[in-house]
Design a protein around this motif. Structure first.
Motif, mmCIF file in Angstrom:
data_model
loop_
_atom_site.group_PDB
_atom_site.id
_atom_site.type_symbol
_atom_site.label_atom_id
_atom_site.label_comp_id
_atom_site.label_asym_id
_atom_site.label_seq_id
_atom_site.Cartn_x
_atom_site.Cartn_y
_atom_site.Cartn_z
ATOM 1 N N ALA A 62 0.827 -1.207 0.000
ATOM 2 C CA ALA A 62 0.000 0.000 0.000
ATOM 3 C C ALA A 62 0.865 1.263 0.000
ATOM 4 O O ALA A 62 0.546 2.240 -0.676
ATOM 5 N N ILE A 63 1.965 1.234 0.758
ATOM 6 C CA ILE A 63 2.884 2.372 0.750
ATOM 7 C C ILE A 63 3.462 2.556 -0.648
ATOM 8 O O ILE A 63 3.528 3.675 -1.170
ATOM 9 N N GLY A 64 3.879 1.467 -1.274
ATOM 10 C CA GLY A 64 4.419 1.542 -2.632
ATOM 11 C C GLY A 64 3.414 2.105 -3.612
ATOM 12 O O GLY A 64 3.751 2.952 -4.455
ATOM 13 N N ALA A 65 2.164 1.654 -3.519
ATOM 14 C CA ALA A 65 1.121 2.157 -4.422
ATOM 15 C C ALA A 65 0.889 3.652 -4.204
ATOM 16 O O ALA A 65 0.733 4.405 -5.170
ATOM 17 N N ALA A 66 0.888 4.090 -2.946
ATOM 18 C CA ALA A 66 0.693 5.518 -2.657
ATOM 19 C C ALA A 66 1.863 6.345 -3.186
ATOM 20 O O ALA A 66 1.665 7.432 -3.731
ATOM 21 N N LEU A 67 3.078 5.836 -3.030
ATOM 22 C CA LEU A 67 4.241 6.560 -3.555
ATOM 23 C C LEU A 67 4.153 6.689 -5.076
ATOM 24 O O LEU A 67 4.398 7.763 -5.632
ATOM 25 N N ARG A 68 3.788 5.607 -5.750
ATOM 26 C CA ARG A 68 3.670 5.667 -7.214
ATOM 27 C C ARG A 68 2.575 6.640 -7.641
ATOM 28 O O ARG A 68 2.703 7.320 -8.656
ATOM 29 N N ARG A 69 1.528 6.733 -6.832
ATOM 30 C CA ARG A 69 0.406 7.608 -7.183
ATOM 31 C C ARG A 69 0.706 9.080 -6.933
ATOM 32 O O ARG A 69 0.316 9.940 -7.720
ATOM 33 N N TYR A 70 1.370 9.393 -5.815
ATOM 34 C CA TYR A 70 1.507 10.788 -5.400
ATOM 35 C C TYR A 70 2.914 11.377 -5.478
ATOM 36 O O TYR A 70 3.055 12.583 -5.611
ATOM 37 N N ALA A 71 3.957 10.579 -5.322
ATOM 38 C CA ALA A 71 5.315 11.138 -5.204
ATOM 39 C C ALA A 71 5.917 11.470 -6.561
ATOM 40 O O ALA A 71 5.707 10.771 -7.544
ATOM 41 N N THR A 72 6.689 12.556 -6.566
ATOM 42 C CA THR A 72 7.434 12.920 -7.770
ATOM 43 C C THR A 72 8.938 12.788 -7.563
ATOM 44 O O THR A 72 9.694 12.797 -8.521
ATOM 45 N N ALA B 88 -0.934 7.900 4.139
ATOM 46 C CA ALA B 88 -0.785 6.522 3.669
ATOM 47 C C ALA B 88 0.486 5.892 4.233
ATOM 48 O O ALA B 88 0.487 4.719 4.634
ATOM 49 N N ILE B 89 1.559 6.669 4.295
ATOM 50 C CA ILE B 89 2.819 6.156 4.845
ATOM 51 C C ILE B 89 2.655 5.872 6.339
ATOM 52 O O ILE B 89 3.068 4.817 6.826
ATOM 53 N N ASP B 90 2.038 6.793 7.067
ATOM 54 C CA ASP B 90 1.819 6.589 8.503
ATOM 55 C C ASP B 90 0.949 5.366 8.761
ATOM 56 O O ASP B 90 1.237 4.552 9.636
ATOM 57 N N GLU B 91 -0.135 5.222 8.004
ATOM 58 C CA GLU B 91 -1.035 4.088 8.188
ATOM 59 C C GLU B 91 -0.365 2.769 7.806
ATOM 60 O O GLU B 91 -0.737 1.718 8.314
ATOM 61 N N GLY B 92 0.628 2.845 6.921
ATOM 62 C CA GLY B 92 1.337 1.644 6.495
ATOM 63 C C GLY B 92 2.265 1.072 7.539
ATOM 64 O O GLY B 92 2.710 -0.060 7.420
ATOM 65 N N SER B 93 2.579 1.835 8.560
ATOM 66 C CA SER B 93 3.439 1.361 9.662
ATOM 67 C C SER B 93 4.717 0.685 9.157
ATOM 68 O O SER B 93 5.050 -0.425 9.568
ATOM 69 N N HIS B 94 5.425 1.348 8.288
ATOM 70 C CA HIS B 94 6.686 0.821 7.753
ATOM 71 C C HIS B 94 7.652 0.607 8.906
ATOM 72 O O HIS B 94 7.808 1.489 9.758
#
Length: 155
Positions: A75-85, A110-116
């Motif tokens: 989920a963190i990876g998907a959020a990074l691909r969606r939002y990060a530049t 999304a990163i916080d909820e992902g608890s990396h």
């Protein structure tokens, strides 16, 4: 039913069904003929170390410890691909992630909820996120991992 049998039934139920609350879990146990109250279920949830993970439906459900680790990182990876530049390492154990204007907060959440396991927390502005690496985690290592999610969908 003794504690061991009840906790075994709980682990089986959370593996088989999408149960979101202790009340749902207690009802599922009662449906199987176990005489339980929510207080006992609450104690069992704590003793078993059950975690909440996001089901494909988007609903948070109980799971055995460690069950959702891969899903959370995905989920963190998907959020990074969606939002990060961009993802850059900074000094002091910080990683800086850039987003289009207005998207930093959603990505930080999304990163916080992902608890990396390597991330202590995030701080978001409008288009920039500071990610604090946990003690002992080099910012460069965390940056490389996050950049891999962004660049090629590794996960």
């Amino acid at each position: 039913m003794n504690r061991r049998e009840r906790q075994s039934a709980i682990l089986r139920l959370v593996a088989d069904r999408a149960l979101s609350t202790q009340a749902e879990l207690a009802q599922a146990l009662r449906d199987e003929g176990h005489d339980v109250v929510q207080t006992t279920v609450s104690r069992d949830v704590t003793e078993l170390g059950l975690v909440k993970v996001r089901a494909p439906s988007g609903r948070l459900i109980y799971a055995a410890p460690g069950t959702g680790d891969v899903d959370r990182l995905r989920a963190i990876g998907a959020a990074l691909r969606r939002y990060a530049t961009g993802v850059e390492a900074a000094s002091g154990g910080l990683v800086v992630v850039t987003t289009p204007s207005g998207y930093a907060s959603a990505l930080a959440q999304a990163i916080d909820e992902g608890s990396h396991p390597s991330i202590a927390g995030t701080l978001a502005g409008d288009n920039t996120i500071f990610i604090a690496a946990k003690d002992g985690i080099p910012a460069g290592d965390l940056q490389a991992e996050l950049a891999a999610y962004l660049n090629d969908g590794a996960g």
